[in-house]
Design a protein around this motif. Structure first.
Motif, short mmCIF file in Angstrom:
data_model
loop_
_atom_site.label_atom_id
_atom_site.label_comp_id
_atom_site.label_asym_id
_atom_site.label_seq_id
_atom_site.Cartn_x
_atom_site.Cartn_y
_atom_site.Cartn_z
N UNK A 162 -9.65 1.50 6.04
CA UNK A 162 -10.30 1.22 4.66
C UNK A 162 -10.72 2.55 4.06
N UNK A 163 -10.83 3.50 4.85
CA UNK A 163 -11.54 4.83 4.24
C UNK A 163 -10.40 5.69 4.03
N UNK A 164 -9.17 5.62 4.31
CA UNK A 164 -7.98 6.41 4.16
C UNK A 164 -7.36 5.91 2.77
N UNK A 165 -6.69 7.05 1.96
CA UNK A 165 -5.99 6.62 0.93
C UNK A 165 -4.60 6.77 1.23
N UNK A 166 -3.90 5.56 0.77
CA UNK A 166 -2.38 5.37 0.93
C UNK A 166 -1.79 6.57 -0.12
N UNK A 167 -2.57 6.99 -1.21
CA UNK A 167 -1.94 7.80 -1.97
C UNK A 167 -2.08 9.46 -1.66
N UNK A 168 -2.76 9.73 -0.41
CA UNK A 168 -2.82 11.00 0.03
C UNK A 168 -1.85 11.52 0.46
N UNK A 169 -1.45 12.81 0.61
CA UNK A 169 0.03 13.21 1.09
C UNK A 169 1.00 12.66 0.55
N UNK A 170 1.17 11.81 -0.44
CA UNK A 170 2.42 11.29 -0.98
C UNK A 170 3.55 12.22 -1.22
N UNK A 171 4.69 12.35 -0.75
CA UNK A 171 5.78 13.17 -1.04
C UNK A 171 5.96 13.70 -2.59
N UNK A 172 6.40 14.63 -2.92
CA UNK A 172 6.32 15.26 -4.23
C UNK A 172 7.33 14.18 -5.16
N UNK A 173 6.93 14.04 -6.25
CA UNK A 173 7.96 13.23 -6.85
C UNK A 173 7.33 11.86 -7.08
N UNK A 174 6.46 11.35 -6.04
CA UNK A 174 6.24 9.85 -5.88
C UNK A 174 4.87 9.71 -6.52
N UNK A 175 4.80 8.74 -7.42
CA UNK A 175 3.23 8.31 -7.70
C UNK A 175 2.49 7.66 -6.86
N UNK A 176 1.21 7.93 -6.60
CA UNK A 176 0.33 7.23 -5.58
C UNK A 176 0.15 5.89 -6.10
N UNK A 177 0.26 4.84 -5.13
CA UNK A 177 -0.01 3.53 -5.56
C UNK A 177 -1.31 3.07 -5.60
N UNK A 198 0.92 -1.19 0.14
CA UNK A 198 0.14 -0.09 0.07
C UNK A 198 0.74 1.20 0.05
N UNK A 199 1.99 1.19 0.74
CA UNK A 199 2.66 2.21 0.93
C UNK A 199 4.00 2.55 0.01
N UNK A 200 4.73 1.30 0.09
CA UNK A 200 6.02 1.34 -0.83
C UNK A 200 7.18 1.84 -0.25
N UNK A 201 7.06 2.56 0.68
CA UNK A 201 8.42 3.28 1.44
C UNK A 201 8.16 3.64 2.82
N UNK A 202 9.12 3.71 3.65
CA UNK A 202 9.10 4.28 5.05
C UNK A 202 8.67 5.40 4.91
N UNK A 203 9.16 6.30 4.12
CA UNK A 203 8.73 7.78 4.02
C UNK A 203 7.20 8.02 3.85
N UNK A 204 6.70 7.16 3.12
CA UNK A 204 5.19 7.19 3.11
C UNK A 204 4.53 6.83 4.37
N UNK A 205 5.02 5.85 4.95
CA UNK A 205 4.67 5.52 6.57
C UNK A 205 4.58 6.34 7.64
N UNK A 206 5.53 7.50 7.43
CA UNK A 206 5.82 8.41 8.25
C UNK A 206 5.03 9.94 7.85
N UNK A 207 4.81 10.22 6.67
CA UNK A 207 4.27 11.37 6.28
C UNK A 207 3.15 11.30 5.35
N UNK A 208 2.28 10.33 5.46
CA UNK A 208 0.94 10.13 5.04
C UNK A 208 -0.09 9.70 6.15
N UNK A 209 -1.34 10.44 5.89
CA UNK A 209 -2.32 10.09 6.68
C UNK A 209 -2.69 8.52 7.05
#
Length: 351
Positions: free
Chosen positions: A307-322, A228-239
């Protein structure tokens, strides 16, 4: 005419979509609890304690799971339409949801719960005879796997389309059900009776099953989180990542209580059996199992929010939401939550 205008205005009353989302989360929690109690309870009596199907408290746990599952499925269909489309509750809204892939999956889940009712009715009627029969076990297994697979199609993993992720999702849900449902049956069915033979036979069996189930939940969860996230960065910086961290934190507390239970089984169970289920000896185990049972509800709540949250929300710039397969998108809405980032839905703007 004034009366017509009033009726038309009433028809176009706005719906509080944020409130609908909250109720949707609650409906998903109810459905997860239903899965856990029904499948976990049925698995408990089939694998560990067939005689427990004759115990009223055990039958009530399984029946409660079935009722929660049916209620959760129906409520989810209705609330999905309100949340995604913003329309008032009614049959037209339900038909719109059922016309989507997401709605058809939930309709299949509702029908599977009806089949589960047949499995439940047989267990309630024949009790231990049913729990020991191959036909009942095969039927319960088929319905259970169908429910678990269909539930997986309602979450983020439905986007992945890879066998590994699909297997991980199925294993994650199955481990959850066997662990949590078994906890509840243990708490309400086995421990209040404090019968030495049942304590000596059932508790060690469940302890081993719980250990395997928890390990499966953790390993499968790692696979799903990475997908769902693909990186530790997304784990720390997305809702989504932050909610997942809260879930992991609560799960860590649950595992601490589980370790206390496991320690009691290893050190004090034999002593409790010798003392014929002495209440004072068993009480610490009851407390730790109770703590586990209460805390896992919060884990399921966090899962319902995910289930209601988007792993692609607030993805750091340059990363494509999964992730793109949000329920509101499947239902035809043009936005996803949080609502502050939404664009107006075509259906709602055309009203």
């Amino acid at each position: 005419m004034p009366g017509h205008d009033h009726a038309d205005a009433h028809h176009h009353l706005p719906v509080n979509v944020d409130a609908a989302r909250s109720w949707y989360v609650l409906a998903r929690l109810v459905d997860y609890l239903g899965i856990a109690l029904f499948l976990g309870g049925s698995g408990f009596v089939a694998l560990l304690w067939p005689a427990g199907s004759a115990v009223r408290a055990t039958r009530r746990v399984i029946t409660a799971g079935w009722l929660l599952g049916v209620a959760g499925a129906v409520a989810t269909i209705v609330l999905e339409g309100v949340w995604a489309g913003g329309g008032p509750i009614g049959w037209p809204l339900v038909t719109r949801v059922l016309a989507t892939d997401f709605g058809r999956v939930w309709l299949a889940i509702a029908l599977l719960w009806l089949l589960a009712g047949v499995v439940l009715a047989d267990l309630l009627q024949r009790k231990e005879i049913a729990a020991r029969s191959v036909a009942w076990r095969v039927g319960a297994l088929a319905v259970g796997l169908g429910l678990l697979r269909a539930m997986g199609l309602t979450g983020h993993t439905s986007d992945a389309g890879t066998p590994l992720v699909e297997i991980a999702d199925l294993a994650h849900l199955l481990g959850m059900a066997l662990w949590i449902g078994g906890l509840v049956v243990l708490l309400f069915g086995v421990l209040p009776r404090r019968r030495p033979d049942e304590l000596a036979r059932v508790v060690p069996r469940y302890s081993r099953l719980a250990m395997v189930s928890v390990g499966t939940v953790v390993l499968a969860g790692v696979v799903l989180a990475w997908q769902s996230l693909g990186s530790v960065d997304a784990l720390l910086h997305t809702d989504y990542g932050r909610i997942l961290l809260v879930k992991i934190g609560v799960l860590a507390v649950v595992l601490a209580a589980a370790q206390a239970s496991k320690s009691w089984v290893g050190r004090r169970l034999d002593f409790a059996v010798v003392l014929r289920g002495d209440a004072r000896t068993v009480r610490p185990f009851v407390y730790s199992v109770t703590a586990e049972t209460v805390l896992v509800v919060f884990v399921l709540f966090a899962a319902s929010v995910l289930v209601t949250a988007s792993p692609g929300a607030d993805v750091p710039p340059g990363r494509k939401p999964k992730w793109t397969n949000h329920p509101c998108r499947r239902a035809g809405a043009a936005c996803c939550f949080p609502r502050s980032r939404c664009s107006p839905s075509p259906d709602r703007s055309s009203r």
